[in-house]
Design an enzyme around this catalytic site. Structure first.
Site, mmCIF file in Angstrom:
data_model
loop_
_atom_site.group_PDB
_atom_site.id
_atom_site.type_symbol
_atom_site.label_atom_id
_atom_site.label_comp_id
_atom_site.label_asym_id
_atom_site.label_seq_id
_atom_site.Cartn_x
_atom_site.Cartn_y
_atom_site.Cartn_z
ATOM 1 C CD GLU A 57 -3.960 -7.015 -29.471
ATOM 2 O OE1 GLU A 57 -3.569 -8.141 -29.822
ATOM 3 O OE2 GLU A 57 -5.171 -6.710 -29.369
ATOM 4 C CB SER A 108 4.502 -8.125 -24.670
ATOM 5 O OG SER A 108 3.806 -9.363 -24.661
ATOM 6 N NE ARG A 162 -8.442 -17.208 -41.126
ATOM 7 C CZ ARG A 162 -9.647 -17.737 -40.967
ATOM 8 N NH1 ARG A 162 -9.903 -18.937 -41.455
ATOM 9 N NH2 ARG A 162 -10.585 -17.099 -40.310
ATOM 10 C CG HIS A 193 0.618 -10.177 -25.658
ATOM 11 N ND1 HIS A 193 1.615 -9.342 -26.097
ATOM 12 C CD2 HIS A 193 -0.462 -9.937 -26.457
ATOM 13 C CE1 HIS A 193 1.183 -8.624 -27.122
ATOM 14 N NE2 HIS A 193 -0.083 -8.966 -27.356
ATOM 15 C CG HIS A 240 -1.352 -7.690 -34.757
ATOM 16 N ND1 HIS A 240 -2.472 -8.264 -34.184
ATOM 17 C CD2 HIS A 240 -0.486 -7.487 -33.733
ATOM 18 C CE1 HIS A 240 -2.289 -8.404 -32.887
ATOM 19 N NE2 HIS A 240 -1.088 -7.923 -32.586
#
Length: 275
Positions: A9, A7, A98, A257, A68
């Site tokens: 990002e 995967s 977070r 990833h 995200h």
């Protein structure tokens, strides 16, 4: 065809040129048949619209895109509104974080921790979203202790996460030890290693300082010795990261990833060596 699930990002582009560059990048990387791609979300939701636009643009092309979502500095109402937009557009995959407070913002928001965000998403939307969370094999830079950090990670999973993606690292032993320790706490979800290709020495050291990822001394010294020789840096970086990936795959990592930085060349080269 890669023998392991991969995967990627991406981050939301800020200019028309950036949009076109990302489309070209993802077209190249789509040939590697990734399981999904993730799209980052700025501090305090500063790239919220860009994240949504990027995810929807990819979804139009049949790419499973996971936005995200960070909770710090956000209200439940604003988070609910974002999640509703994703659900109404058929997005079923989320990376719940977070996040960091943007500079100058004093309010942490109604949810202080990623575990609370995961629990909130589950309470509001049941099993609609597949939820990824972050893991830190070398420990979160703000963690009170390794034990506390590991317990925080287990809390996120027990709140309802389906899988985890790690911060990037170059020490495979740290990853395998982290996975073993997490399993002892009852964590049974896939923990996928995050991989950062090495193409630029100063950029790598800056990123690593910010996020608490350790660059082994021998790697840093070799990279530094190449000076401005970009080709030497890329060739050495390709060897180092490919060897890391080979060991991770051989010893049981459930996937890889890649943090692409919206560029295809290095990630594509690593994946082709692994194929």
């Amino acid at each position: 065809m890669n023998p392991i699930e991969i995967s990627f990002e991406f981050f939301p582009p800020k200019t028309p040129d950036g949009v076109e560059k990302l489309r070209a990048t993802r077209a190249q990387l789509a040939l590697l048949k990734p399981k999904f791609v993730s799209v980052t979300f700025g501090a305090g939701g500063s790239t919220q619209q860009g994240t949504l636009d990027t995810v929807l643009d990819m979804a139009k092309d049949g790419i499973e895109a996971a936005p995200h979502l960070s909770c710090i500095g956000s209200s439940k109402e604003s988070l609910r509104a974002i999640l509703e937009r994703y659900r109404s557009n058929g997005i079923r995959h989320i990376v719940a974080l977070r996040g960091d407070l943007p500079s100058g913002m004093g309010e942490v928001g109604e949810l202080r921790y990623a575990s609370e965000l995961v629990a909130f998403i589950r309470a509001e939307y049941g099993d609609w979203f597949h939820i990824e969370v972050a893991a830190y094999p070398e420990y979160h830079p703000q963690a009170r202790s390794p034990k506390h950090d590991l317990e925080n990670f287990a809390r996120k999973v027990k709140a309802g996460a389906n899988a985890a993606i790690t911060q990037y690292f170059y020490n495979a032993d740290a990853y395998f030890r982290f996975v073993d320790d997490a399993r002892k706490l009852g964590v049974d979800v896939p923990i996928v290693p995050g991989i950062m290709p090495i193409t630029n020495y100063s950029q790598l050291m800056r990123f690593s300082e910010m996020c608490g990822a350790e660059v082994p001394r021998w790697v840093a010294k070799r990279l530094e010795s190449f000076g401005d020789d970009r080709e030497a840096i890329r060739a050495f970086g390709l060897d180092v990261v490919t060897q890391l990936c080979e060991r991770l795959v051989k010893e049981g990592a459930p996937g890889l990833h890649f943090y692409t930085l919206n560029a295809a060349t290095a990630t594509k080269a690593i994946c082709e060596r692994l194929a």
